[in-house]
Design a protein around this motif. Structure first.
Motif, PDB file in Angstrom:
ATOM      1  N   VAL A 244       0.830  -1.201   0.000  1.00  0.00           N
ATOM      2  CA  VAL A 244       0.000   0.000   0.000  1.00  0.00           C
ATOM      3  C   VAL A 244       0.867   1.254   0.000  1.00  0.00           C
ATOM      4  N   GLU A 245       2.031   1.201   0.639  1.00  0.00           N
ATOM      5  CA  GLU A 245       2.981   2.301   0.499  1.00  0.00           C
ATOM      6  C   GLU A 245       3.385   2.459  -0.968  1.00  0.00           C
ATOM      7  N   ALA A 247       1.628   1.689  -3.477  1.00  0.00           N
ATOM      8  CA  ALA A 247       0.479   2.182  -4.243  1.00  0.00           C
ATOM      9  C   ALA A 247       0.452   3.703  -4.293  1.00  0.00           C
ATOM     10  N   SER A 248       0.967   4.362  -3.275  1.00  0.00           N
ATOM     11  CA  SER A 248       1.058   5.828  -3.305  1.00  0.00           C
ATOM     12  C   SER A 248       2.367   6.305  -3.920  1.00  0.00           C
ATOM     13  N   GLY A 289      -4.048   2.246  -7.194  1.00  0.00           N
ATOM     14  CA  GLY A 289      -3.882   2.251  -5.744  1.00  0.00           C
ATOM     15  C   GLY A 289      -5.210   2.096  -5.029  1.00  0.00           C
ATOM     16  N   VAL A 293      -6.017  -1.096  -2.517  1.00  0.00           N
ATOM     17  CA  VAL A 293      -6.319  -0.878  -1.102  1.00  0.00           C
ATOM     18  C   VAL A 293      -7.716  -1.395  -0.754  1.00  0.00           C
ATOM     19  N   ARG A 294      -8.657  -1.323  -1.700  1.00  0.00           N
ATOM     20  CA  ARG A 294     -10.053  -1.612  -1.368  1.00  0.00           C
ATOM     21  C   ARG A 294     -10.617  -2.878  -1.994  1.00  0.00           C
ATOM     22  N   LEU A 298      -4.914  -7.335  -0.875  1.00  0.00           N
ATOM     23  CA  LEU A 298      -3.687  -7.074  -0.140  1.00  0.00           C
ATOM     24  C   LEU A 298      -3.861  -7.375   1.338  1.00  0.00           C
ATOM     25  N   SER A 300      -2.215  -5.839   4.506  1.00  0.00           N
ATOM     26  CA  SER A 300      -1.362  -4.725   4.901  1.00  0.00           C
ATOM     27  C   SER A 300      -2.029  -3.981   6.047  1.00  0.00           C
ATOM     28  N   HIS A 302      -2.218  -0.959   6.142  1.00  0.00           N
ATOM     29  CA  HIS A 302      -2.852   0.206   5.533  1.00  0.00           C
ATOM     30  C   HIS A 302      -4.126  -0.149   4.771  1.00  0.00           C
ATOM     31  N   ALA A 303      -4.336  -1.445   4.457  1.00  0.00           N
ATOM     32  CA  ALA A 303      -5.376  -1.818   3.507  1.00  0.00           C
ATOM     33  C   ALA A 303      -6.721  -1.983   4.192  1.00  0.00           C
ATOM     34  N   THR A 369       5.222  -5.120  -6.739  1.00  0.00           N
ATOM     35  CA  THR A 369       3.949  -5.061  -6.014  1.00  0.00           C
ATOM     36  C   THR A 369       2.931  -6.047  -6.575  1.00  0.00           C
TER      37      THR A 369
END
Length: 684
Positions: A244-245, A247-248, A289, A293-294, A298, A300, A302-303, A369
């Motif tokens: 997720v890092e 992804a940004s 991204g 994330v959604r 993943l 994570s 952050h996810a 990734t």
């Protein structure tokens, strides 16, 4: 009835988005000014409706309205107000509403600050953004409605994820999303140019401030996410190449290449195809991204783990938006033309090499990734790609970027002379080697990695100093370094903001490289067992466990340690790390104690309890780690300074054919060069 009001606002916003995405496009094609004018009004109405929906959801959180499923899942009566507000975007549905709110904010800004841009271009750009908003609204209303009711109403909520209960998470997601979604403006301008054939230097100049502003927000968002991970996760790391890092980070890399490509298109009329493709790819990576994330693919910290059906919807939206834009690019790109010519040794060629390296670096991160996800999806086993891969692939790609970053701003447009460049940079090259070796010697250990990182920092800083000195040097007869101080404030004010922003951003890269080199080479850590009164030594500091006490927070219970830190017998700091357990979820969390200074961080986290009243403590000394975030802040400020240049908002003359609403009139002429454009001091 407040949630129902929010639901109705989203439905009306969908209707407005569909109007915004169709009528202005038709108006631009048919030359109907009244239809094109609808774009600005629709963008303002859509912003108001989405803001109303967002306010309704925020009100539900502040009032602890657990009749909403989303509020019940992500809030609690004992949650502090700031975290209740952060709970609005603490889950899947609310974060999508935040994404949509940011998109509408950018649409409103474009509608209000685009009076200098021809109406057909603005109409097409806002129509593209309206269609993106319509797709997101459909996704929310069909699969991710934040206003879904819960029956029966529970007496209390499930609490916000403890990982998100940190001050940084109150501002990190909005900043990150402002960057993510901000690239939709560049994407919309790119598609508007492809549809209308308005690919000229004026088009690039209109895009530059929006791209720089989005890049600055994304830089701040990544910075805040890194600080959050460093402060909250308890292991003292500032970047772990988490999916997720990444992804940004991928749109940041593509956006950096886009900023440099736009500079060439604006100044020299070249790289037009590059610029359009980079604008599409950067926004595509932002949507990717969102999918990662959604979608639930993943694992994570952050996810958001969600229903895979949502992932399929996002994937379909990604295919439609990006597939359609790439198909349009493939159709129109052959007619764009090559633009102005340049020599192999010139500022253009160096920026081209810079773009290629950034794109390859982005692709290497993308491969690391997605490759494990692809293997898992095909049933070929599970594979973990971690820091060793990214360090081995990414760092060598950044080495030539650092070299080009030093010489690129000093090279002439169109054609540069290598001997002249070498003469101007000889002092920077020599002093950077001496500075790198000297810093390593002072730190007590010289290694290849640290020496290269320190050389990079000194090389970039030295080249900036030479560039700034050249631009500020008096040019009149008899003027020289002795007269440099005379009129210096006036000459500084006369420098274009994009030039100052470029220097500030590059200085941020130098500070970042210095911080990374120092912390990765010279940090020390220790994991020790300590009971009351025990001491341990690390990096010349003595850590003594002076006390333990129980602390009751608003929604957690904690054990807090009191650590006394001294150096050479003199007190340095009192540190209070905590081990928290959140009552509702029963989740244990580490709250690290950090003593910050300009040259080092002392970092202590309280681990697991042991027999006999002892505890595990993890202690770190991280030299110059704050320079990493200071460098990122300088980069963001540099982007913001460049975006604030008023020249970008001045009305630019264009060929009459280029603004014709219906004709395909690709403008292939290069911007007329002026003498200053090929001088070393020309604006970047």
């Amino acid at each position: 009835m407040i949630p129902e009001l929010g639901q109705v606002a989203l439905l009306l916003a969908l209707a407005v988005a569909l109007v915004q995405g169709t009528l202005p496009l038709l108006g631009a094609a048919r030359g109907r000014a009244d239809w094109m004018a609808l774009a600005r009004s629709a963008a303002q109405v859509q912003f108001a409706l989405v803001a109303l929906a967002f306010g309704c959801l925020a009100s539900a959180f502040m009032r602890n309205d657990f009749s909403l499923l989303y509020v019940a899942m992500h809030s609690n009566t004992s949650l502090p107000l700031a975290y209740r507000i952060a709970g609005v975007w603490g889950g899947h549905e609310g974060s999508l509403l935040l994404w949509l709110a940011m998109l509408c904010t950018w649409m409103l800004a474009l509608a209000r600050f685009s009076r200098h841009i021809p109406l057909p271009v603005v109409a097409r750009a806002l129509a593209v953004m309206g269609l993106v908003g319509a797709g997101l609204l459909l996704f929310m209303l069909i699969t991710s409605n934040p206003f879904e009711r819960l029956v029966p109403v529970p007496p209390d909520g499930n609490d916000l994820n403890p990982l998100l209960q940190d001050p940084g998470m109150v501002i990190h997601p909005p900043m990150l999303y402002m960057g993510y979604v901000g690239f939709s403006v560049a994407f919309a301008f790119a598609l508007a140019a492809l549809i209308g054939g308005d690919l000229d230097a004026a088009w690039a100049r209109w895009m530059r401030p929006w791209t720089a502003a989005a890049w600055s927000f994304l830089t701040l968002g990544i910075l805040l996410g890194s600080v959050w991970a460093y402060s909250v996760l308890g292991w003292g790391g500032w970047w772990f190449w988490d999916p997720v890092e990444n992804a940004s980070f991928m749109p940041w890399l593509a956006g950096t290449a886009l900023i440099h490509s736009l500079a060439v298109t604006d100044k020299r009329g070249a790289f037009k195809s590059w610029t359009v493709l980079l604008a599409i790819v950067t926004f595509a990576l932002s949507l990717l991204g969102t999918f990662l994330v959604r979608s639930g693919v993943l694992s994570s910290v952050h996810a958001f783990a969600t229903d895979p059906r949502r992932g399929l919807f996002i994937l379909a939206l990604l295919v439609v938006v990006i597939g359609g834009s790439l198909a349009l690019y493939a159709w129109r790109a052959p007619k764009v033309g090559l633009g102005a010519r340049f020599e192999p040794v010139s500022r253009e060629s160096m920026l081209l090499a810079n773009n290629v390296l950034f794109v390859v670096a982005m692709l290497s991160v993308l491969l690391g990734t997605l490759y494990p996800l692809l293997l898992d999806a095909l049933g070929l086993g599970k594979l973990s790609v971690g820091p060793p891969y990214f360090d081995a692939v990414f760092v060598p790609l950044m080495a030539p970027v650092a070299f080009l970053l030093g010489i690129g701003p000093l090279a002439r447009w169109k054609r540069a002379e290598l001997p002249a460049l070498a003469r101007r940079l000889r002092w920077a090259a020599g002093l950077s080697v001496v500075a790198a070796l000297g810093a390593g010697w002072l730190a007590g250990r010289i290694t290849l990695g640290a020496t290269f990182g320190l050389w990079t920092s000194a090389w970039i800083a030295g080249s900036i100093a030479i560039d700034l000195g050249t631009r500020l040097r008096p040019t009149g007869p008899g003027q020289g370094l002795a007269q440099l101080h005379r009129g210096l404030p006036d000459r500084l004010r006369a420098l274009p903001r994009p030039v100052l922003g470029m220097m500030l951003a590059h200085l941020g890269v130098a500070a970042f490289a210095f911080g990374v080199s120092m912390v990765k080479t010279y940090e020390v850590e220790s994991e020790v067992r300590m009971a009351m009164g025990d001491t341990t030594e690390l990096a010349g500091h003595v850590f003594t466990l002076r006390g333990l006490r129980e602390v009751r927070g608003p929604n957690y219970d904690a054990m807090q340690a009191l650590i006394e830190v001294s150096r050479d017998g003199a007190p340095v700091a009192l540190m209070r790390p905590e081990r928290r357990v959140y009552r509702v979820r029963g989740t244990p969390m580490t709250e690290a104690a950090i003593d910050r200074s300009l040259t080092r961080d002392l970092y202590v986290s309280l681990g697991e309890p042991l027999a006999g009243g002892a505890w595990i403590l993890r202690i770190y000394c991280k030299p110059f780690v704050d320079w990493i975030w200071g460098g990122c802040l300088l980069m963001a400020l540099g982007g913001a300074l460049a975006a604030s240049d008023r020249r970008y908002r001045a009305k630019q003359p264009r060929d009459a054919a280029a603004v014709d609403a219906g004709a395909l009139t690709f403008v292939t002429r290069a911007a007329t060069p002026i003498p200053a454009a090929s001088a070393p001091g020309a604006a970047a």
